[in-house]
Design an enzyme around this catalytic site. Structure first.
Site, PDB file in Angstrom:
ATOM      1  N   LYS A 162       0.840  -1.189   0.000  1.00  0.00           N
ATOM      2  CA  LYS A 162       0.000   0.000   0.000  1.00  0.00           C
ATOM      3  C   LYS A 162       0.884   1.250   0.000  1.00  0.00           C
ATOM      4  O   LYS A 162       1.796   1.384   0.824  1.00  0.00           O
ATOM      5  CB  LYS A 162      -0.911   0.016   1.224  1.00  0.00           C
ATOM      6  CG  LYS A 162      -2.004  -1.044   1.183  1.00  0.00           C
ATOM      7  CD  LYS A 162      -3.001  -0.780   0.082  1.00  0.00           C
ATOM      8  CE  LYS A 162      -4.160  -1.753   0.126  1.00  0.00           C
ATOM      9  NZ  LYS A 162      -5.165  -1.480  -0.928  1.00  0.00           N
ATOM     10  N   ASP A 242      -9.011  -0.493 -10.269  1.00  0.00           N
ATOM     11  CA  ASP A 242      -9.695  -1.214  -9.192  1.00  0.00           C
ATOM     12  C   ASP A 242     -10.951  -0.457  -8.777  1.00  0.00           C
ATOM     13  O   ASP A 242     -12.037  -0.700  -9.311  1.00  0.00           O
ATOM     14  CB  ASP A 242      -8.744  -1.413  -8.021  1.00  0.00           C
ATOM     15  CG  ASP A 242      -9.402  -2.134  -6.842  1.00  0.00           C
ATOM     16  OD1 ASP A 242     -10.489  -2.716  -7.026  1.00  0.00           O
ATOM     17  OD2 ASP A 242      -8.835  -2.116  -5.739  1.00  0.00           O
ATOM     18  N   GLN A 294     -11.336  -7.089  -0.821  1.00  0.00           N
ATOM     19  CA  GLN A 294     -11.951  -5.921  -0.216  1.00  0.00           C
ATOM     20  C   GLN A 294     -11.847  -6.004   1.305  1.00  0.00           C
ATOM     21  O   GLN A 294     -12.775  -5.684   2.022  1.00  0.00           O
ATOM     22  CB  GLN A 294     -13.411  -5.789  -0.663  1.00  0.00           C
ATOM     23  CG  GLN A 294     -13.968  -4.385  -0.483  1.00  0.00           C
ATOM     24  CD  GLN A 294     -15.039  -4.080  -1.499  1.00  0.00           C
ATOM     25  OE1 GLN A 294     -14.793  -4.059  -2.691  1.00  0.00           O
ATOM     26  NE2 GLN A 294     -16.239  -3.833  -1.020  1.00  0.00           N
TER      27      GLN A 294
END
Length: 367
Positions: A162, A242, A294
């Site tokens: 991330k 995404d 998710q």
């Protein structure tokens, strides 16, 4: 095969540590278990993980829309009328994870009724997927240590990092530390969750140009139309769409406009029925596909696994299937097990899951 009831059960399970990324932070899995009941006594099950900072859904909102809006439209249809159900659900704008959970629960019930696995019904390409693990915001030594633990404990060798913090060096130094520590023994790609501007994204990718990244995902907002197209021209790795592609139409728009060159399929967002449409678009356009996550629990991960093992294209890359490891507990009677960096497709009919009644009673928050 007639559907007689649809129920939405909210539950909450804390994470071992907060999960931090550019678009938000999650400390507790406040998800919704969706069940579809049939006249034959079959129960199909799926999971809806609300992400208010991405799709605007909340746990309470999902429960309300399933119970008050969607259930009356679905009850009375049959498990074979998936296109009818999809058409009725699409009359309501938004609510992607609520719709997807209903769709997947219908597929689960269909598989159980026919005594077949959902993966086989969809395509049955393989029986397992390689696993990619997400590394959230932390100091370089902390992220290296987590990656080392994941590799030693579970055999995982693909990591999604991330990024999206400012200055960009906060994240590029982390990715460099991972590459320098592991060398060529691991695969790396980055996900910005729309946190950078196109210019910041380009600078970050230049700083990481020598790190042999697999992909770059959603580095900047999709509504920066010209900037995003400019960025994709600067990036020498596939650029994954995404959050910007919640529908097949969005996939077409992003790819044909030059704003993306690969796509993430999340069954939590598009269920099985619409995920098939996204897959076929990707196949026709020659796009790479990554099975996304998710921040699903084990129920949602089992759904991703069922779809990902069904097709050759979705099985090419490591799937994001390990986020449930960050949860303190889960709802399955038989927990998922990652072995040698792979997750095996579950045996049994439907999605192959069984809910532990005691755990559901412990974690549900509607009683």
């Amino acid at each position: 095969m007639k559907i007689t009831a649809v129920e939405a059960i909210p539950f909450a399970i804390p994470y071992v540590k907060p999960l931090r990324f550019a678009s938000g932070e999650v400390r507790t899995a406040q998800h919704v278990l969706v069940r579809v009941h049939t006249e034959d006594g079959v129960i199909g099950t799926a999971e809806a993980p609300p992400r208010p900072f991405t799709y605007g859904e909340t746990q309470k909102g999902i429960v309300a829309v399933v119970n008050d809006v969607f259930a009356p439209e679905v009850v009375g249809t049959t498990l074979l009328q998936r296109e009818v159900i999809r058409d009725r659900l699409e009359r309501t704008i938004g609510n992607p994870t609520a719709k997807s959970a209903i769709d997947m629960a219908v597929w689960d019930a269909l598989g159980k009724t026919l005594e077949q696995s959902v993966s086989e019904l969809l395509g049955g390409f393989t029986d397992s997927l390689r696993v990619s693990h997400m590394l959230g915001f932390a100091e370089p030594d902390v992220m290296v240590a987590e990656a080392e633990r994941m590799r030693e404990t579970y055999g995982i060798s693909t990591f999604k990092v991330k990024v999206g913090r400012k200055p960009v060096s906060l994240d590029t130094v982390v990715v460099r530390a991972l590459r320098e520590h592991f060398g060529d023994d691991i695969d790396l790609y980055v996900d910005g969750n729309r946190g950078w501007t196109p210019r910041e994204s380009a600078r970050a990718m230049q700083e990481m140009a020598d790190l042999d990244l697999l992909y770059a995902e959603e580095l900047c907002p999709a509504d920066d139309v010209l900037g995003r197209r400019w960025l994709v021209d600067q990036v020498d790795v596939p650029f994954i769409a995404d959050e910007s592609v919640p529908t097949p139409a969005d996939v077409t728009r992003e790819v044909l406009s030059g704003a993306a060159t690969a796509v993430s399929i999340k069954t939590a967002r598009t269920g099985f029925t619409t995920s098939q449409r996204v897959h076929h678009l990707a196949e026709g356009l020659g796009l790479d596909v990554v099975m996304g996550n998710q921040i699903d629990g084990q129920v949602g991960t089992a759904c991703t696994l069922a779809f990902g093992t069904a097709f050759e294209r979705t099985a090419r890359q490591a799937g994001e299937l390990s986020n449930f490891l960050d949860m303190q507990d889960d709802l399955l009677a038989q927990p998922l097990q990652i072995v040698d960096g792979r997750l095996q497709r579950l045996p049994g009919d439907g999605i192959g899951i069984e809910i532990d009644a005691d755990k559901l009673a412990e974690y549900r928050i509607d009683r």
